[in-house]
Structure formats: structure tokens, C-alpha cells
Scaffold this motif. Structure first.
Motif, PDB file in Angstrom:
ATOM      1  N   MET A 155       0.828  -1.202   0.000  1.00 20.43           N
ATOM      2  CA  MET A 155       0.000   0.000   0.000  1.00 20.43           C
ATOM      3  C   MET A 155       0.866   1.257   0.000  1.00 20.43           C
ATOM      4  SD  MET A 155      -3.185   0.767   2.570  1.00 20.43           S
ATOM      5  CE  MET A 155      -3.523  -0.981   2.582  1.00 20.43           C
ATOM      6  N   PHE A 156       1.936   1.256   0.797  1.00 21.13           N
ATOM      7  CA  PHE A 156       2.851   2.396   0.801  1.00 21.13           C
ATOM      8  C   PHE A 156       3.511   2.573  -0.572  1.00 21.13           C
ATOM      9  CE2 PHE A 156       3.557   1.887   5.628  1.00 21.13           C
ATOM     10  CZ  PHE A 156       2.469   2.715   5.879  1.00 21.13           C
ATOM     11  N   ILE A 157       3.876   1.467  -1.205  1.00 19.17           N
ATOM     12  CA  ILE A 157       4.479   1.548  -2.540  1.00 19.17           C
ATOM     13  C   ILE A 157       3.487   2.125  -3.540  1.00 19.17           C
ATOM     14  CG2 ILE A 157       5.460   0.188  -4.422  1.00 19.17           C
ATOM     15  CD1 ILE A 157       6.550  -1.745  -2.343  1.00 19.17           C
ATOM     16  N   VAL A 158       2.226   1.727  -3.430  1.00 16.49           N
ATOM     17  CA  VAL A 158       1.195   2.264  -4.321  1.00 16.49           C
ATOM     18  C   VAL A 158       1.069   3.768  -4.155  1.00 16.49           C
ATOM     19  CG1 VAL A 158      -1.287   2.304  -4.737  1.00 16.49           C
ATOM     20  CG2 VAL A 158      -0.102   0.120  -4.535  1.00 16.49           C
ATOM     21  N   PHE A 159       1.054   4.233  -2.914  1.00 16.21           N
ATOM     22  CA  PHE A 159       0.968   5.677  -2.675  1.00 16.21           C
ATOM     23  C   PHE A 159       2.193   6.388  -3.252  1.00 16.21           C
ATOM     24  CE2 PHE A 159      -2.238   4.616   0.537  1.00 16.21           C
ATOM     25  CZ  PHE A 159      -3.151   5.633   0.312  1.00 16.21           C
ATOM     26  N   LEU A 188      -7.876  -6.423   0.470  1.00 19.85           N
ATOM     27  CA  LEU A 188      -6.514  -6.175  -0.012  1.00 19.85           C
ATOM     28  C   LEU A 188      -5.724  -5.279   0.916  1.00 19.85           C
ATOM     29  CD1 LEU A 188      -7.383  -5.511  -3.770  1.00 19.85           C
ATOM     30  CD2 LEU A 188      -6.579  -7.651  -2.754  1.00 19.85           C
ATOM     31  N   GLY A 189      -6.261  -5.003   2.067  1.00 26.41           N
ATOM     32  CA  GLY A 189      -5.594  -4.094   2.997  1.00 26.41           C
ATOM     33  C   GLY A 189      -4.726  -4.833   3.985  1.00 26.41           C
ATOM     34  N   GLY A 247     -11.531  -0.170   7.746  1.00 30.92           N
ATOM     35  CA  GLY A 247     -12.149  -0.713   6.544  1.00 30.92           C
ATOM     36  C   GLY A 247     -12.473  -2.191   6.672  1.00 30.92           C
ATOM     37  N   SER A 248     -11.540  -2.967   7.217  1.00 25.23           N
ATOM     38  CA  SER A 248     -11.790  -4.397   7.381  1.00 25.23           C
ATOM     39  C   SER A 248     -12.892  -4.658   8.399  1.00 25.23           C
ATOM     40  CB  SER A 248     -10.509  -5.113   7.797  1.00 25.23           C
ATOM     41  OG  SER A 248     -10.053  -4.648   9.063  1.00 25.23           O
ATOM     42  N   LEU A 249     -12.989  -3.828   9.430  1.00 29.18           N
ATOM     43  CA  LEU A 249     -14.072  -3.973  10.404  1.00 29.18           C
ATOM     44  C   LEU A 249     -15.426  -3.719   9.753  1.00 29.18           C
ATOM     45  CD1 LEU A 249     -12.518  -2.211  13.536  1.00 29.18           C
ATOM     46  CD2 LEU A 249     -12.846  -4.662  13.176  1.00 29.18           C
TER      47      LEU A 249
END
Length: 352
Positions: free
Chosen positions: A216-220, A294-295, A304-306
Motif C-alpha cells: 500500500m505504501f508503494i502504491v501511494f 486487499l488491505g 475498513g476491514s471492520l
């Protein structure tokens, strides 16, 4: 100065040049004490009640997400009804708020004190309150670090494009246009899936974070810097022709020094508001990816998962979806209002 009694006289009035007394000097010195840009900005920020309240809310939520997991008697991944060597106690699954399982009821009848489940438990018998708190911590951490990554990359590339101009600016802006033309969510999902399969963090110091958060950090870092870069480039293009920049260039100052000392300080309002708005955007993206699975890696929770897990029992346990949604709304609203307050307080153009 000329003599006030004779306006057309070329003689000066000696009384206007008498030295000031000690009392007059002390009065002038105490009229406005010396201050700095940061102190003046903080004074203006604290006068903004909406921004101050938003800051208090953000600080309280952040401190709660950091401190509570250390003092709470339940863990975010502990299934209360599961004990090694014993049958699974399903009475802990899907507990309503402030209710107890069978074992806990027996302890209460025996006179023991049992800490209540404020938000009940989930379908696996895990305390829901601590999962919401821990999920808030994960979402805030992802939003903060993702915004720092975007700020660093976007500011560096935008500054170079705006100051250098010419072919350098042309090449960078064409890359920005290509990234802008890509469908954001589709690319984010594809990159998250691919990087989640490629990255192997087992046995490394990043194992506790998880491959999904790293991806996720790489995507950002790959996609979300373009907006910041375009804003900084536009600001620097309008500032690089100012007299103080030309003066610094005439004295032989390097481009890096001019950007750091002259141009970026005048872009502070854009940096502040863009970074403040990037945090809720990153939180939304993380929540969306976690909602799709996907998180963050299970059993680690995020808001989000909750919310995604709550869909399975939305008719019976609606509050499980409402609670993380309210927390997300509160965080995003507070960050947006605080960002507006920072812009109003620290923008030198608005307070000139």
C-alpha cells in the motif's frame, strides 16, 4: 524635518531630534514583543475555535489509539471462547454490548470482577472495542506515513520541474499526465494484488507490518504524488521570477538553496493543506482496500476491514458497521477542518 511652525522654512526643528527618555523606550519596547512566524501562526490558529476543537479531537483519538491497547485487558486477536485443550465456548461469539459469556457469568456469580465488553464481541469472540481502537491506530498510521511519502516525493519532483523548467519540466509533466490518465482504483487494486504476491517479508523486520501494508505504501509512492507535484510546480512557476529569487541567483546561490530557503517557504500553505487533505484520502484508500480484502493482513484490524466484516451481520448487528463508519467520518472531518485552519493561520499571503 522642517520646522512645523514655518512650513516653507528650510531650517530643522531641533526639538524633533531630542533623545527619547528611558520611559519612552520601555513603552515602545513593550508595545509589541518580538515574535516568530510560527508563534504568530499558532496564535491565529488557536483563535480559530473550529480548528482548535478539530485538533483536540485528532489528538484525543490518536492518544487513545496508542495508549488504550496497552491497558485494555483484552487483545485484538484473542478469541475469548477458545482455550487450548477445551471445547470452544460459542457463548462469546456475537455478544451484545455490556454482556458476558458463560465463563464470565460464572466468575461474576462467584464474586469476581470482570471487565465489560463495551462494544460486545465479533463473530469470532474477539472484543470489538479493542479491535476498533487498534483499527483506528492502523488507519491513522497508514494515512500519516502515506502522506509523508507523498509529500516528500511530490515536493521534490514538483520543485525540480517548476524551478528548472524547459525540457525537464516537459518530461516530468508528461509523466504526470500519463499517471493521471490511468484509472486510479483499478491500478491500485492491480498493484496491491501483484505486490502482495511478490513481496516476501517473512523473517524480516517488516513481517509485523505485513506485505499488504508495504504494498500500500508503494502504491501511494507510485501514484499519489502527482497531485502534490502539480500544485508545487504551479506555485514555484509563479514565484521563481520574483525579485528575491533573481537577487539570490545573481549572488551565485544554487538552485537547491533557493528552493529550500525561498521558494518552498512561500508554498507553505499549499504544502500544509495538501498534506492535511492527503491523510483522510489515504485513510479512505486504505479502508477501501481493506474492505475488498486487499488491505491489512488478518487478524490485524483496520476500520475498513471492520466495516467489511460487519456486512455479514448487518441486519442483526448494525452497530458494528456504524461504529467504524462514525470513527472514519470523525477523523476525516477533523483533519479537513484542521487543515483549513492551518492554511488560514500560516499562509503569509492571507496574513500580509
Amino acid at each position: 524635518m522642517r520646522d512645523s511652525h514655518k512650513p516653507f522654512s528650510m531650517q530643522l526643528d531641533p526639538e524633533l531630534f531630542t533623545p527619547a527618555t528611558a520611559e519612552e523606550k520601555a513603552y515602545i519596547a513593550t508595545m509589541r514583543p518580538s515574535s516568530t512566524f510560527f508563534k504568530d501562526g499558532m496564535k491565529r490558529l488557536l483563535k480559530n475555535k473550529v480548528a482548535t476543537i478539530s485538533l483536540i479531537v485528532i489528538v484525543l483519538i490518536t492518544l487513545a489509539s496508542i495508549i488504550i491497547p496497552y491497558v485494555w485487558p483484552y487483545s485484538y486477536d484473542k478469541m475469548l471462547g477458545v482455550t487450548p485443550g477445551r471445547p470452544v465456548d460459542s457463548s462469546y461469539n456475537n455478544l451484545a454490548p455490556f454482556t458476558y459469556g458463560k465463563t464470565e457469568l460464572k466468575k461474576i456469580e462467584a464474586g469476581e470482577s470482570v471487565f465489560p465488553h463495551i462494544f460486545g464481541t465479533d463473530a469470532h469472540g474477539r472484543d470489538y472495542f479493542i479491535r476498533v481502537v487498534y483499527g483506528t491506530r492502523i488507519s491513522l498510521a497508514v494515512g500519516f506515513f502515506a502522506s509523508i511519502i507523498v509529500l516528500i516525493i511530490g515536493t521534490a519532483i514538483g520543485s525540480i520541474a517548476g524551478y528548472c523548467g524547459g525540457k525537464v519540466d516537459l518530461v516530468i509533466m508528461r509523466i504526470v499526465d500519463i499517471i493521471y490518465s490511468l484509472p486510479d482504483m483499478l491500478v491500485i487494486i492491480l498493484l496491491s494484488v501483484v505486490l502482495g504476491q511478490v513481496l516476501n517479508v517473512e523473517g524480516t523486520i517488516l513481517e509485523a507490518i505485513g506485505s499488504n501494508i508495504i504494498s500500500m505504501f508503494i502504491v501511494f509512492g507510485l501514484l499519489y504524488w502527482v497531485g502534490m507535484a502539480r500544485l508545487i510546480r504551479g506555485q514555484i512557476l509563479s514565484l521563481r521570477e520574483q525579485e528575491y529569487v533573481l537577487s539570490a541567483q545573481a549572488t551565485g546561490a544554487s538552485g537547491r538553496w533557493i528552493i529550500r530557503k525561498h521558494l518552498l517557504p512561500n508554498c507553505i500553505s499549499v504544502l500544509i493543506i495538501s498534506t492535511a487533505l492527503q491523510i483522510p484520502s489515504a485513510i479512505f484508500t486504505e479502508s477501501f482496500l481493506s474492505f475488498l480484502g486487499l488491505g491489512v493482513n488478518a487478524p490485524m484490524p483496520s476500520l475498513g476491514s471492520l466495516a467489511s466484516d460487519a456486512l455479514n451481520g448487518i441486519t442483526s448487528y448494525t452497530y458494528r458497521l456504524i461504529i467504524p463508519a462514525v470513527v472514519i467520518c470523525l477523523i476525516v472531518l477533523s483533519l479537513n477542518l484542521f487543515g483549513d485552519g492551518l492554511r488560514d493561520a500560516f499562509d503569509p499571503k492571507l496574513n500580509a
